[in-house]
Design an enzyme around this catalytic site. Structure first.
Site, PDB file in Angstrom:
ATOM      1  CG  HIS A 103      14.585  34.312  45.410  1.00  0.00           C
ATOM      2  ND1 HIS A 103      14.003  33.162  45.900  1.00  0.00           N
ATOM      3  CD2 HIS A 103      14.107  35.327  46.161  1.00  0.00           C
ATOM      4  CE1 HIS A 103      13.198  33.477  46.894  1.00  0.00           C
ATOM      5  NE2 HIS A 103      13.256  34.785  47.093  1.00  0.00           N
ATOM      6  CG  PHE A 104      21.353  36.133  45.401  1.00  0.00           C
ATOM      7  CD1 PHE A 104      21.367  34.853  44.885  1.00  0.00           C
ATOM      8  CD2 PHE A 104      22.260  36.461  46.399  1.00  0.00           C
ATOM      9  CE1 PHE A 104      22.259  33.902  45.357  1.00  0.00           C
ATOM     10  CE2 PHE A 104      23.162  35.522  46.875  1.00  0.00           C
ATOM     11  CZ  PHE A 104      23.160  34.242  46.361  1.00  0.00           C
TER      12      PHE A 104
ATOM     13  CG  HIS B  47      10.694  37.714  55.111  1.00  0.00           C
ATOM     14  ND1 HIS B  47      10.241  38.016  53.855  1.00  0.00           N
ATOM     15  CD2 HIS B  47       9.981  38.486  55.953  1.00  0.00           C
ATOM     16  CE1 HIS B  47       9.317  38.953  53.931  1.00  0.00           C
ATOM     17  NE2 HIS B  47       9.140  39.243  55.206  1.00  0.00           N
ATOM     18  CD  GLN B  48      13.648  30.181  50.403  1.00  0.00           C
ATOM     19  OE1 GLN B  48      14.010  29.539  51.388  1.00  0.00           O
ATOM     20  NE2 GLN B  48      14.023  29.888  49.180  1.00  0.00           N
TER      21      GLN B  48
ATOM     22  CG  ASP C 136      10.191  41.395  43.694  1.00  0.00           C
ATOM     23  OD1 ASP C 136      10.850  40.597  44.379  1.00  0.00           O
ATOM     24  OD2 ASP C 136       8.970  41.592  43.876  1.00  0.00           O
TER      25      ASP C 136
HETATM   26  P1  AMP Z   1      11.331  35.937  49.216  1.00  0.00           P
HETATM   27  O1  AMP Z   1      10.512  36.433  50.378  1.00  0.00           O
HETATM   28  O2  AMP Z   1      12.802  36.197  49.421  1.00  0.00           O
HETATM   29  O3  AMP Z   1      11.037  34.482  48.890  1.00  0.00           O
HETATM   30  O4  AMP Z   1      10.916  36.814  47.974  1.00  0.00           O
HETATM   31  C1  AMP Z   1      10.089  36.374  46.939  1.00  0.00           C
HETATM   32  C2  AMP Z   1       9.939  37.519  45.984  1.00  0.00           C
HETATM   33  O5  AMP Z   1       9.372  37.029  44.783  1.00  0.00           O
HETATM   34  C3  AMP Z   1       9.018  38.649  46.481  1.00  0.00           C
HETATM   35  O6  AMP Z   1       9.757  39.866  46.522  1.00  0.00           O
HETATM   36  C4  AMP Z   1       7.915  38.680  45.440  1.00  0.00           C
HETATM   37  O7  AMP Z   1       7.445  39.979  45.149  1.00  0.00           O
HETATM   38  C5  AMP Z   1       8.593  38.048  44.231  1.00  0.00           C
HETATM   39  N1  AMP Z   1       7.686  37.440  43.259  1.00  0.00           N
HETATM   40  C6  AMP Z   1       6.711  36.533  43.504  1.00  0.00           C
HETATM   41  N2  AMP Z   1       6.082  36.206  42.356  1.00  0.00           N
HETATM   42  C7  AMP Z   1       6.687  36.919  41.366  1.00  0.00           C
HETATM   43  C8  AMP Z   1       6.487  37.014  39.969  1.00  0.00           C
HETATM   44  N3  AMP Z   1       5.518  36.315  39.313  1.00  0.00           N
HETATM   45  N4  AMP Z   1       7.281  37.849  39.252  1.00  0.00           N
HETATM   46  C9  AMP Z   1       8.255  38.564  39.886  1.00  0.00           C
HETATM   47  N5  AMP Z   1       8.483  38.506  41.205  1.00  0.00           N
HETATM   48  C10 AMP Z   1       7.706  37.704  41.948  1.00  0.00           C
END
Ligand code: AMP
Length: 145
Positions: free
Chosen positions: A98-99, A91-92, A29
């Site tokens: 994704h997990f 919160h997505q 992440d």
């Molecule tokens: P969610 O809130 O469950 O949708 O989490 C999305 C996650 O994606 C967050 O923890 C972000 O930090 C991560 N994220 C977004 N863009 C990237 C990226 N380019 N590389 C790695 N992680 C990312």
């Protein structure tokens, strides 16, 4: 429905990839809650967990414990959370399943404190429970995609 995760999976955007098979990719992440925070993503483009094919679901089920073991081994953490958000209200932020695997570091270890949980339990409604369980049970029968 393509998101930034598809571009990462296709290696159009760089990432620190840690795992790949025919169905699943995992990478660090970019804004970790703790050292070793990893995202485990199906290659299949689906927004919600319940939309995944059986093949992706099986592959995720197999990959998650394997990657969790590797994260624990590499970080030395002994506790962790697995988080999977569905829908912006939940919160997505990225609309591709994704997990999160989020190590819970020892107090004072630095690098972030891991996942904070605000857990406010209620009481199971005795009148509704049987009806609710019946409805969910019926939905589970033959629900393979
Ligand atoms: P969610 O809130 O469950 O949708 O989490 C999305 C996650 O994606 C967050 O923890 C972000 O930090 C991560 N994220 C977004 N863009 C990237 C990226 N380019 N590389 C790695 N992680 C990312």
């Amino acid at each position: 429905m393509s998101s930034i995760f598809t571009r990462i999976i296709q290696r159009e955007i760089p990432s620190h990839e840690v795992y790949r098979d025919d169905y699943v990719v995992a990478f660090l992440d970019i804004a970790p809650l703790s050292r070793g925070h990893v995202l485990v993503v199906p290659i299949e483009e689906r927004e919600y967990l319940h939309e995944l094919s059986e093949a992706s679901a099986r592959a995720l089920g197999s990959a998650l414990p394997r990657i969790a073991r590797a994260v624990m081994g590499a970080t030395g953490a002994t506790a962790y959370n697995v988080l999977q958000n569905n829908g912006s209200a939940a919160h997505q932020a990225v609309p591709h399943v994704h997990f999160h695997i989020i190590p819970k570091p020892a107090a004072g270890a630095g690098g972030g404190s891991g996942l904070g949980i605000h857990w406010q339990p209620t009481q199971l409604n005795a009148h509704d429970a049987a009806t609710l369980a019946d409805g969910i049970r019926a939905g589970c029968v033959g629900a393979d995609s």
